[in-house]
Structure formats: C-alpha cells, structure tokens
Write a protein that holds these residues in place. Structure first.
Motif, PDB file in Angstrom:
ATOM      1  N   VAL A  33       0.911  -1.034   0.067  1.00  0.00           N
ATOM      2  CA  VAL A  33      -0.091  -0.077   0.002  1.00  0.00           C
ATOM      3  C   VAL A  33       0.910   1.288   0.011  1.00  0.00           C
ATOM      4  O   VAL A  33       1.844   1.433   0.744  1.00  0.00           O
ATOM      5  CB  VAL A  33      -0.893   0.011   1.091  1.00  0.00           C
ATOM      6  CG1 VAL A  33      -0.194   0.010   2.615  1.00  0.00           C
ATOM      7  CG2 VAL A  33      -1.877   1.174   1.229  1.00  0.00           C
ATOM      8  N   PRO A  34       0.564   2.076  -0.841  1.00  0.00           N
ATOM      9  CA  PRO A  34       1.556   3.317  -0.883  1.00  0.00           C
ATOM     10  C   PRO A  34       1.326   4.186   0.389  1.00  0.00           C
ATOM     11  O   PRO A  34       0.284   4.382   1.082  1.00  0.00           O
ATOM     12  CB  PRO A  34       0.955   4.195  -2.061  1.00  0.00           C
ATOM     13  CG  PRO A  34      -0.084   3.359  -2.634  1.00  0.00           C
ATOM     14  CD  PRO A  34      -0.301   2.326  -1.767  1.00  0.00           C
ATOM     15  N   VAL A  35       2.522   4.750   0.927  1.00  0.00           N
ATOM     16  CA  VAL A  35       2.460   5.667   2.113  1.00  0.00           C
ATOM     17  C   VAL A  35       2.395   7.113   1.498  1.00  0.00           C
ATOM     18  O   VAL A  35       1.443   7.871   1.997  1.00  0.00           O
ATOM     19  CB  VAL A  35       3.646   5.371   3.138  1.00  0.00           C
ATOM     20  CG1 VAL A  35       3.636   6.337   4.201  1.00  0.00           C
ATOM     21  CG2 VAL A  35       3.526   3.714   3.520  1.00  0.00           C
ATOM     22  N   ALA A  36       3.407   7.602   0.961  1.00  0.00           N
ATOM     23  CA  ALA A  36       3.693   8.895   0.593  1.00  0.00           C
ATOM     24  C   ALA A  36       4.803   8.736  -0.628  1.00  0.00           C
ATOM     25  O   ALA A  36       6.007   7.901  -0.200  1.00  0.00           O
ATOM     26  CB  ALA A  36       3.734   9.765   1.520  1.00  0.00           C
ATOM     27  N   GLY A  37       4.880   9.723  -1.448  1.00  0.00           N
ATOM     28  CA  GLY A  37       5.897  10.007  -2.277  1.00  0.00           C
ATOM     29  C   GLY A  37       6.719  11.174  -1.917  1.00  0.00           C
ATOM     30  O   GLY A  37       6.032  12.368  -1.247  1.00  0.00           O
ATOM     31  N   ILE A  38       8.029  11.512  -2.271  1.00  0.00           N
ATOM     32  CA  ILE A  38       8.693  12.389  -1.832  1.00  0.00           C
ATOM     33  C   ILE A  38       9.346  13.382  -2.970  1.00  0.00           C
ATOM     34  O   ILE A  38       9.984  14.387  -2.662  1.00  0.00           O
ATOM     35  CB  ILE A  38      10.102  11.956  -0.921  1.00  0.00           C
ATOM     36  CG1 ILE A  38      10.911  11.007  -1.551  1.00  0.00           C
ATOM     37  CG2 ILE A  38       9.552  11.551   0.500  1.00  0.00           C
ATOM     38  CD1 ILE A  38      12.300  10.804  -0.811  1.00  0.00           C
ATOM     39  N   ALA A  39       9.534  12.687  -4.057  1.00  0.00           N
ATOM     40  CA  ALA A  39      10.239  13.336  -5.283  1.00  0.00           C
ATOM     41  C   ALA A  39      10.272  12.740  -6.519  1.00  0.00           C
ATOM     42  O   ALA A  39       9.982  11.286  -6.607  1.00  0.00           O
ATOM     43  CB  ALA A  39      11.832  13.429  -4.787  1.00  0.00           C
ATOM     44  N   THR A  40      10.373  13.246  -7.514  1.00  0.00           N
ATOM     45  CA  THR A  40      10.769  12.456  -8.903  1.00  0.00           C
ATOM     46  C   THR A  40      12.192  12.799  -9.049  1.00  0.00           C
ATOM     47  O   THR A  40      12.763  13.503  -8.553  1.00  0.00           O
ATOM     48  CB  THR A  40       9.652  13.085 -10.001  1.00  0.00           C
ATOM     49  OG1 THR A  40      10.008  14.607 -10.051  1.00  0.00           O
ATOM     50  CG2 THR A  40       8.433  12.916  -9.618  1.00  0.00           C
ATOM     51  N   PHE A  41      12.665  12.146 -10.183  1.00  0.00           N
ATOM     52  CA  PHE A  41      13.889  12.261 -10.523  1.00  0.00           C
ATOM     53  C   PHE A  41      14.305  11.767 -11.896  1.00  0.00           C
ATOM     54  O   PHE A  41      13.013  11.300 -12.452  1.00  0.00           O
ATOM     55  CB  PHE A  41      14.801  11.358  -9.423  1.00  0.00           C
ATOM     56  CG  PHE A  41      14.886   9.965  -9.697  1.00  0.00           C
ATOM     57  CD1 PHE A  41      15.624   9.255 -10.615  1.00  0.00           C
ATOM     58  CD2 PHE A  41      13.798   9.264  -9.042  1.00  0.00           C
ATOM     59  CE1 PHE A  41      15.389   7.811 -10.690  1.00  0.00           C
ATOM     60  CE2 PHE A  41      13.504   7.987  -9.225  1.00  0.00           C
ATOM     61  CZ  PHE A  41      14.513   7.255 -10.102  1.00  0.00           C
ATOM     62  N   VAL A  42      15.429  11.897 -12.436  1.00  0.00           N
ATOM     63  CA  VAL A  42      15.523  11.485 -13.890  1.00  0.00           C
ATOM     64  C   VAL A  42      16.779  10.548 -14.023  1.00  0.00           C
ATOM     65  O   VAL A  42      17.829  10.583 -13.087  1.00  0.00           O
ATOM     66  CB  VAL A  42      15.679  12.510 -14.762  1.00  0.00           C
ATOM     67  CG1 VAL A  42      14.523  13.730 -14.819  1.00  0.00           C
ATOM     68  CG2 VAL A  42      17.100  13.414 -14.705  1.00  0.00           C
ATOM     69  N   ASN A  43      16.614   9.499 -14.988  1.00  0.00           N
ATOM     70  CA  ASN A  43      17.918   8.836 -15.205  1.00  0.00           C
ATOM     71  C   ASN A  43      18.819   9.466 -16.333  1.00  0.00           C
ATOM     72  O   ASN A  43      18.331  10.636 -17.102  1.00  0.00           O
ATOM     73  CB  ASN A  43      17.410   7.541 -15.835  1.00  0.00           C
ATOM     74  CG  ASN A  43      17.090   6.552 -14.859  1.00  0.00           C
ATOM     75  OD1 ASN A  43      17.613   6.327 -13.841  1.00  0.00           O
ATOM     76  ND2 ASN A  43      15.649   6.071 -15.014  1.00  0.00           N
ATOM     77  N   ALA A  44      20.127   9.409 -16.273  1.00  0.00           N
ATOM     78  CA  ALA A  44      20.938  10.215 -17.006  1.00  0.00           C
ATOM     79  C   ALA A  44      22.006   9.214 -17.568  1.00  0.00           C
ATOM     80  O   ALA A  44      22.546   8.096 -17.086  1.00  0.00           O
ATOM     81  CB  ALA A  44      21.563  11.218 -16.281  1.00  0.00           C
TER      82      ALA A  44
END
Length: 330
Positions: free
Chosen positions: A122-133
């Motif tokens: 079950v999801p709790v919370a998200g903190i960020a997005t990011f990118v691959n490089a």
C-alpha cells in the motif's frame, strides 16, 4: 570452607529469578523506548537510494519519537527488499523506500517477482521525482552524447558496453534505444546496484553508464564522470549543462520516475497517515529539500493517493514501451 547450597536451593533460586524476570519484562516493554521504524532499501550502502533513506531516517526519528533504522536488502534490483516487505508484519513498523524500478518495472519484466504491488503493498507517500541520465567515465574522451556516438563508431568499431544498475531496467531499455537510434551495437552490462557500476566507471573498467542523477551527481560535480544527457522534458537544476534526450532527438523518455514509501498491505490507515504527515514535514524542511535537490531530486511531497496515481500512470506508460520493444519477461 564456604557453605555450598543444596540442589533444591539452586533450583528454587533459579525459579524465583525466572519468575521475577517474566514479571519485569512486560513492565520494561511498557516503559522502554518504542519499537523502531525500519526502512527497507533494495540497494547497497553508498548508492543514491541509501543516501536518501538515511536523510529521511535522521529527521523522522525526532518527528516520530522513535528510532528509525535503514535496512539494506540489496540484490535483484530491489526484488529482495520487496519480498521482505511482503513478509513483514503489517503493524506500521516496516516500510520500503523504492523508486520506479522495483514497484513499476520489475513486475513487467519478471515472470514471478515474488510480490504483486497492487495486492501486497500500500502506498504511504511520495517524496520526489528524478531522472535517469547517461554518464561517461573519465577515461572516455567524449564530452557529449554526439561525441560518444562518434567515438564508439570510429574507435570501437560501432560496439560498446554501457553499465546499468539492474537487468531489465529502464536504463537497459534506454541503452537499446540509443543503440537503435544511432545504429550502434550497444550492450547493457547489468550490475547489482549503482554503487558497483560507478566504481567500475571510476576505475575506467566501463566507458559509460546509465543511472539516476542522485547516483551520479557527487562524482559528476567532482569531475570524475560526466553526465551528458538526461531524461525528462526539461533540463535538471543539478546538471543544467546536460541536455535532455529529447533535445538530442531521442524522444519517448519524458515521463520521469518517482521515489516513494510503501508499506505491507493491511497496515492500519492511522499508521500510514502518521508516517505520511511526518514525511510531509520532513521534505518541507529547507535543509532536507536543499540536500535532496543537490542529489538530483525534484523534491515534492505526494500524498498516498497522489503516489498511487503516479505509480499507475508510470507503470502503464512503461508497459507500452516494454511491449513495443519485444522484450519477453524472464
């Protein structure tokens, strides 16, 4: 000569001690410190995910008023940690800090991953997005993606190996698409996490690697490796000099992955809300936001519902890409 107690006296004393201990234990449990919160991490210490987990743990312990421990269960692209989460008690004392690979990608590329995010977590919370490089090692003379393509074509006979932190991952599919785009024979070289991949890049054992900016940023800033292209629909604040793949003509990688915490299915909603509220306060702290931004994250709190929606959309987008590539689940 000292008096020696009889066998009956010894047994009686032992029984009394055991009884006293049994009575004392519940009282100690009631008056002692609360049970710790365990944050599972699917990659070894030293990588980006581990650094993020330890940053969160340091702040959460004060807000929650309980110890917070980082538990590294490295291997199989986070699969081992995910299985550990599934097996954990749904008592609010165990969560899993994961990015897209384990939650969204592994179930698409693995026949039997040993967990089903839709039913086991079950999801709790998200903190960020990011990118691959895409990053190049110090021993690679190229300074940009076009120069790297030219170098592979002219100096390597059109063949090259590119490190990826896990097999059948987004970085591996990106290696394939770069090869197709530029008519190169590029092969993904999978590692057990980003840390050993970067170690080989620093030692010039492999000329290029694809991973997350949080994994690369420290060595990029030190000039030991060079980030030359990023995913997403805009350049990243942490590496503004690196163009997006779309700018370079390689489209289809604009949707960016996420970082979030997940708990075992059945975890009480009150426990999820308590942790979610604490996370919202943590990521809003300027020093935390600055630290995570410096790692290459786009910091932004996502509620339980927002993380669930983000995860579904990302999974659906990559299901189409993976199917179109012809990849068969292993």
């Amino acid at each position: 000569m000292p008096h020696q107690p009889s066998r009956r006296q010894v047994l009686a004393a032992g029984a009394a001690f055991a009884l006293g201990s049994a009575i004392a234990r519940p009282a100690a449990a009631q008056s002692g410190s609360p049970a710790p919160l365990r944050i599972l991490v699917g990659f070894p210490p030293g990588g980006g995910t581990d650094a993020i987990a330890r940053t969160l743990a340091d702040k959460l312990k004060d807000l929650l008023g309980q110890p917070v421990l980082v538990d590294n269960r490295a291997g199989a692209g986070g699969q081992i940690a995910a299985q550990a989460l599934k097996a954990a008690s749904a008592d609010g004392h165990t969560v899993f800090l994961s990015h897209d690979h384990t939650i969204s990608i592994l179930p698409l590329v693995t026949r039997n991953p040993g967990f089903d995010p839709a039913h086991d977590f079950v999801p709790v919370a998200g903190i960020a997005t990011f990118v691959n490089a895409l990053a190049l090692s110090g021993g690679t003379p190229a300074r940009s993606l076009p120069e790297y393509v030219q170098w592979v074509r002219e100096r390597q006979g059109g063949k090259g190996n590119v490190g990826v932190p896990a097999p059948a991952s987004v970085p591996e599919f990106l290696v394939k698409l770069i090869g197709q785009k530029y008519s190169l024979d590029l092969q993904a070289a999978p590692y057990r996490g980003s840390a050993p991949m970067i170690a080989d890049m620093l030692g010039n054992q492999i000329g290029a690697g694809i991973g997350s900016i949080p994994d690369f940023i420290e060595n990029h800033k030190a000039g030991k490796i060079r980030v030359v292209a990023v995913m997403g629909n805009a350049r990243q604040a942490a590496v503004p000099e690196a163009p997006t793949f779309a700018e370079l003509g390689l489209k289809g990688f604009e949707d960016v992955p996420y970082y979030g915490l997940f708990a075992p299915a059945g975890t009480p909603q009150a426990a999820i809300d308590r942790l979610g509220d604490a996370l919202a306060k943590v990521v809003a702290q300027p020093d935390v936001k600055d630290k995570l931004t410096a790692m290459g994250l786009a910091v932004g709190y996502m509620s339980q519902q927002q993380l669930a929606s983000r995860e579904r959309a990302y999974t659906q987008a990559w299901a189409k890409i993976i199917k179109a590539s012809g990849f068969q689940p292993q």
